[in-house]
Design a protein around this motif. Structure first.
Motif, mmCIF file in Angstrom:
data_model
loop_
_atom_site.group_PDB
_atom_site.id
_atom_site.type_symbol
_atom_site.label_atom_id
_atom_site.label_comp_id
_atom_site.label_asym_id
_atom_site.label_seq_id
_atom_site.Cartn_x
_atom_site.Cartn_y
_atom_site.Cartn_z
ATOM 1 N N ARG A 44 0.889 -1.302 0.162
ATOM 2 C CA ARG A 44 0.145 -0.069 -0.116
ATOM 3 C C ARG A 44 1.009 1.233 -0.187
ATOM 4 O O ARG A 44 0.362 2.306 -0.687
ATOM 5 N N GLU A 68 2.319 2.063 -3.206
ATOM 6 C CA GLU A 68 1.014 2.622 -4.210
ATOM 7 C C GLU A 68 1.047 4.096 -3.857
ATOM 8 O O GLU A 68 0.852 4.803 -4.831
ATOM 9 N N LEU A 69 1.111 4.385 -2.472
ATOM 10 C CA LEU A 69 0.671 5.950 -2.249
ATOM 11 C C LEU A 69 1.800 6.566 -2.514
ATOM 12 O O LEU A 69 1.731 7.894 -2.708
ATOM 13 N N ALA A 70 3.190 6.149 -2.571
ATOM 14 C CA ALA A 70 4.370 6.763 -2.955
ATOM 15 C C ALA A 70 4.235 7.137 -4.481
ATOM 16 O O ALA A 70 4.749 8.610 -4.899
ATOM 17 N N ASP A 71 3.344 6.681 -5.190
ATOM 18 C CA ASP A 71 3.164 7.095 -6.498
ATOM 19 C C ASP A 71 4.377 7.434 -7.392
ATOM 20 O O ASP A 71 4.456 8.618 -8.030
ATOM 21 N N GLY A 72 5.123 6.692 -7.483
ATOM 22 C CA GLY A 72 6.311 6.679 -8.264
ATOM 23 C C GLY A 72 7.532 7.884 -7.528
ATOM 24 O O GLY A 72 8.409 8.093 -8.103
ATOM 25 N N ARG A 100 7.307 12.657 -1.854
ATOM 26 C CA ARG A 100 5.828 12.450 -2.350
ATOM 27 C C ARG A 100 4.944 11.673 -1.021
ATOM 28 O O ARG A 100 3.876 11.961 -1.172
ATOM 29 N N LEU A 101 5.671 11.123 -0.211
ATOM 30 C CA LEU A 101 5.057 10.416 0.936
ATOM 31 C C LEU A 101 5.872 10.493 2.069
ATOM 32 O O LEU A 101 7.196 10.243 2.028
ATOM 33 N N ARG A 150 1.327 13.150 0.366
ATOM 34 C CA ARG A 150 0.592 12.575 1.250
ATOM 35 C C ARG A 150 1.317 12.145 2.831
ATOM 36 O O ARG A 150 2.668 11.747 2.654
ATOM 37 N N GLU A 159 -7.733 12.304 3.068
ATOM 38 C CA GLU A 159 -8.153 11.808 1.756
ATOM 39 C C GLU A 159 -8.880 10.320 1.906
ATOM 40 O O GLU A 159 -10.227 10.514 1.441
ATOM 41 N N ARG A 172 -3.638 14.365 2.854
ATOM 42 C CA ARG A 172 -2.765 14.919 1.439
ATOM 43 C C ARG A 172 -2.873 16.531 1.752
ATOM 44 O O ARG A 172 -3.855 17.075 1.976
#
Length: 247
Positions: free
Chosen positions: A34, A37-41, A104-105, A138, A219, A242
């Motif tokens: 999870r 996924e939340l790091a979104d690259g 990003r996270l 996030r 979020e 977020r």
């Protein structure tokens, strides 16, 4: 009990339990999946990275991970798994310490925000997360729900686990919103080992207000890393906050 004394060399030596407890695959794998996924690259920053329980497998998935950690013995344990180039770590507390770069996270797992023992420190932790994130970034928190409904009137403690070789109980100070977790481990001798950790418990609504003060929006909130619905009976939650995409 100061946090530096709780997370000492003796605790670091016994912290990892490969394949069981918080290191069990059914616990760890959904967490890492999870978060990836939340790091979104993008890159991730773990507050209170500890011995790298989550950071090491997350980095193994290709997510660049940096950590902030108060306990040097815990980081020494992490260094047996990953070097500084692979997972950089800044020594300091998660409420005020800065790590280089923008992420990003930012994430805090396994109830760790409750290690900050005042509301002011917990609010500063949210603000510190916001300082490390770019627009749309996030902040993820995994946290237990205070179990005050199980506390009998006039009593200050609840037993939350009792096994043949282990008893876990919490003592509450409801006036100051504090709890101390007591972990008793024993064998067939007359001797027992006691480990204690202090916490400040936080209600979900209070956590949301802390987030708002730091500029975050909620979020979503789930009961676990698999995305099950959060209900009145949930014993813990994974909350994802977020920052606005266009501040």
């Amino acid at each position: 009990m100061e946090q530096e004394n709780v997370w000492d060399a003796a605790t670091a030596r016994h912290y990892d339990t490969p394949g069981t407890g918080m290191f069990a695959p059914e616990v760890l794998e959904p967490t890492v999946a999870r978060l990836a996924e939340l790091a979104d690259g993008g890159a991730a920053l773990e507050f209170a990275i500890g011995t790298g329980r989550v950071a090491v497998p997350l980095a193994g998935r290709g997510v660049p991970v940096t950590g902030i950690e108060l306990s040097e013995p815990m980081v020494e344990r992490l260094r047996t798994k990953a070097d500084e180039a692979t997972i950089p770590v800044v020594i300091g507390d998660m409420a005020t310490t800065a790590a280089p770069g923008t992420y990003r996270l930012v994430y805090l797992v396994y109830n760790t925000i409750s290690n900050l023992l005042t509301q002011a420190e917990q609010v500063e932790c949210f603000r510190n997360a916001a300082r490390h994130l770019g627009p749309g970034g996030r902040f993820v928190i995994e946290l237990w729900v205070p179990e005050l409904r199980t506390l009998p009137p006039g009593k200050a403690a609840t037993v939350w686990r009792a096994d043949a070789d282990y008893v876990g109980l919490d003592t509450y100070d409801i006036l100051h919103q504090r709890v101390v977790s007591h972990h008793f481990r024993f064998d067939d001798t007359e001797r027992a080992e006691l480990y204690r950790s202090p916490h400040r418990y936080i209600w979900p609504a209070e956590l949301d207000l802390m987030a708002q003060l730091a500029g975050f929006d909620l979020e979503f909130r789930h009961a676990d890393w698999e995305g099950d619905a959060f209900t009145a009976e949930s014993r813990s939650h994974v909350s994802v906050y977020r920052l606005p995409v266009n501040p």
